[in-house]
Enzyme design. Structure first.
Site, short mmCIF file in Angstrom:
data_model
loop_
_atom_site.label_atom_id
_atom_site.label_comp_id
_atom_site.label_asym_id
_atom_site.label_seq_id
_atom_site.Cartn_x
_atom_site.Cartn_y
_atom_site.Cartn_z
N GLY A 45 -23.44 4.02 2.04
CA GLY A 45 -22.30 4.55 1.29
C GLY A 45 -22.54 4.39 -0.20
O GLY A 45 -22.00 3.50 -0.84
N LYS A 69 0.86 -1.18 0.00
CA LYS A 69 0.00 0.00 0.00
C LYS A 69 0.89 1.22 0.00
O LYS A 69 2.03 1.19 0.49
CB LYS A 69 -0.89 0.03 1.24
CG LYS A 69 -2.23 0.73 0.99
CD LYS A 69 -3.14 -0.14 0.14
CE LYS A 69 -4.54 0.43 0.06
NZ LYS A 69 -5.43 -0.46 -0.71
N GLY A 89 -21.48 5.52 -2.91
CA GLY A 89 -20.44 5.98 -3.82
C GLY A 89 -20.34 5.04 -5.00
O GLY A 89 -21.27 4.30 -5.30
N GLY A 119 -20.78 1.35 -3.99
CA GLY A 119 -22.13 1.15 -3.50
C GLY A 119 -23.16 1.21 -4.61
O GLY A 119 -24.12 0.41 -4.65
#
Length: 415
Positions: A216, A105, A218, A221
């Protein structure tokens, strides 16, 4: 704001799985910590002529099963511990999906909402200039994450190819299609989540065509809301929320029309035929399926007793706190943990890497068929481990993942 340290939570999850697997101390110590960490500064010239020095990170958690894989976040509140936790979870996510990859990450501490596109491009290119010797298709493959996107990957790929003087599209994933991206990648995270919901409903004898809700609304979602009806053959979307509010209609809402309304107005609020409700209520409705797809810690000790969904599919990272996990498990709610539920994105990224490596690109049905197979197998591996041991599915997922990575470490002779 986080109520706990994500890296400490991630380490506790590894320790719990290692205890059930009777792992030796050296193996546990190896899996608890990233194998490599980079912290560096990026001098980036702003449009006004001044230079701003940004702090950046890249954490490569484990390479035992293959090159590391993980997103890059541009966020003003980024911390090294958050990046460490997310890198570890990527290791477990790729292992749960049985992909030949490790986890990584990255992040840059900046506020992209206050930066121009040219400033974002300079930041992306500066990140690659600082890190290029340590990434690559056979080392570490970045992807978009919070406030980054396929265009960010295009800039980063171009910078990497300029430095190395070689065409290497596989150095980044989730690129634009014109630059070696894969068909089906944009919807892969949500699609993978809905596929495992399908398998969970079959395993638990639940009709997925009942009521469902998305916390959510977004991009993930929205896609899950639409794909739920497409993949599961029905279902009634009764509620959805975003950062501005929430809407409810017990007779159901058309997810495509709700998405279009959100794109047009910027919020789910005011959708025709719906009534406004408190966003917290979305998590507490009587549902067949609930998709938490927003923030960390959304389900906690304060509201877990009031959650009534039969299946909870964690499209977000870390939406359920460890304490709430125990409450949901005691209530008999079938939680599909995040490292399984949202693994469709990295599964599709792996397919993109394969296509880049082979120079052979597949049409969307071929990609989606492979994705479906990967996620189906992953669900049943986790469900089998959970049922056999009588443990929470999150611990079952960690058990499968940690066992696979530990075996690779031992076969290599590292421990």
């Amino acid at each position: 704001m986080q109520s706990y340290n994500s890296f400490e939570v991630a380490q506790a999850q590894v320790t719990a799985a290692a205890k059930l697997l009777n792992l030796d101390r050296a193996t546990l110590d190896l899996l608890l910590w990233p194998q490599r960490e980079f912290a560096f500064t990026l001098p980036v010239r702003m449009d006004g002529g001044e230079t701003r020095v940004l702090h950046a990170f890249r954490v490569q958690h484990n390479f035992a099963r293959g090159p590391a894989k993980g997103g890059i976040r541009f966020h003003p509140d980024e911390t090294l511990d958050t990046i460490r936790a997310l890198a570890g979870w990527m290791t477990w996510k790729t292992a749960v999906a049985n992909l030949p990859l490790g986890g990584s990450k990255g992040g840059v501490v900046c506020d992209p909402r206050k930066m121009s596109e040219r400033e974002l491009e300079r930041t992306a290119r500066a990140y690659v200039r600082a890190l290029w010797p340590h990434i690559g298709a056979d080392r570490d493959v970045p992807a978009p994450d919070v406030y980054t996107n396929p265009q960010t990957m295009a800039w980063m790929m171009d910078e990497y190819e300029t430095i190395t003087n070689r065409h290497q599209p596989g150095v980044m994933s989730n690129k634009p299609l014109a630059l070696g991206g894969s068909e089906g990648r944009r919807s892969a995270t949500a699609r993978g989540g809905v596929v495992v919901v399908r398998e969970a409903c079959r395993a638990c004898g639940i009709d997925p065509r009942g009521d469902y809700a998305v916390q959510g609304f977004g991009s993930n979602g929205q896609r899950a809301a639409i794909l739920h009806q497409e993949i599961l053959g029905g279902g009634r979307l009764v509620a959805a929320s975003d950062s501005s509010g929430a809407v409810y209609n017990r007779e159901g809402m058309n997810p495509i029309e709700l998405r279009n309304h959100k794109l047009r107005t910027g919020s789910v609020k005011g959708f025709g035929g719906s009534e406004p409700i408190d966003p917290a209520e979305v998590l507490e409705l009587d549902l067949a399926v609930l998709y938490p797809a927003a923030l960390e810690n959304a389900i906690n000790v304060g509201n877990a007793e009031r959650v009534r969904a039969r299946v909870l599919c964690e499209l977000a990272n870390g939406p359920t706190t460890p304490q709430a996990d125990q409450v949901l498990f005691a209530k008999g709610i079938h939680v599909i943990p995040d490292i399984l539920a949202n693994a469709g994105g990295v599964a599709a990224s792996h397919l993109e890497m394969v296509q880049n490596r082979n120079g052979d690109y597949w049409d969307e049905p071929a990609v989606l068929a492979r994705l479906d197979d990967t996620m189906t197998r992953a669900y049943h591996a986790v469900h089998g481990a959970s049922e056999e041991r009588g443990i929470h599915p999150r611990l079952g997922a960690m058990l499968v993942a940690v066992a696979r990575v530990a075996q690779a470490c031992k076969l290599r002779g590292w421990v």
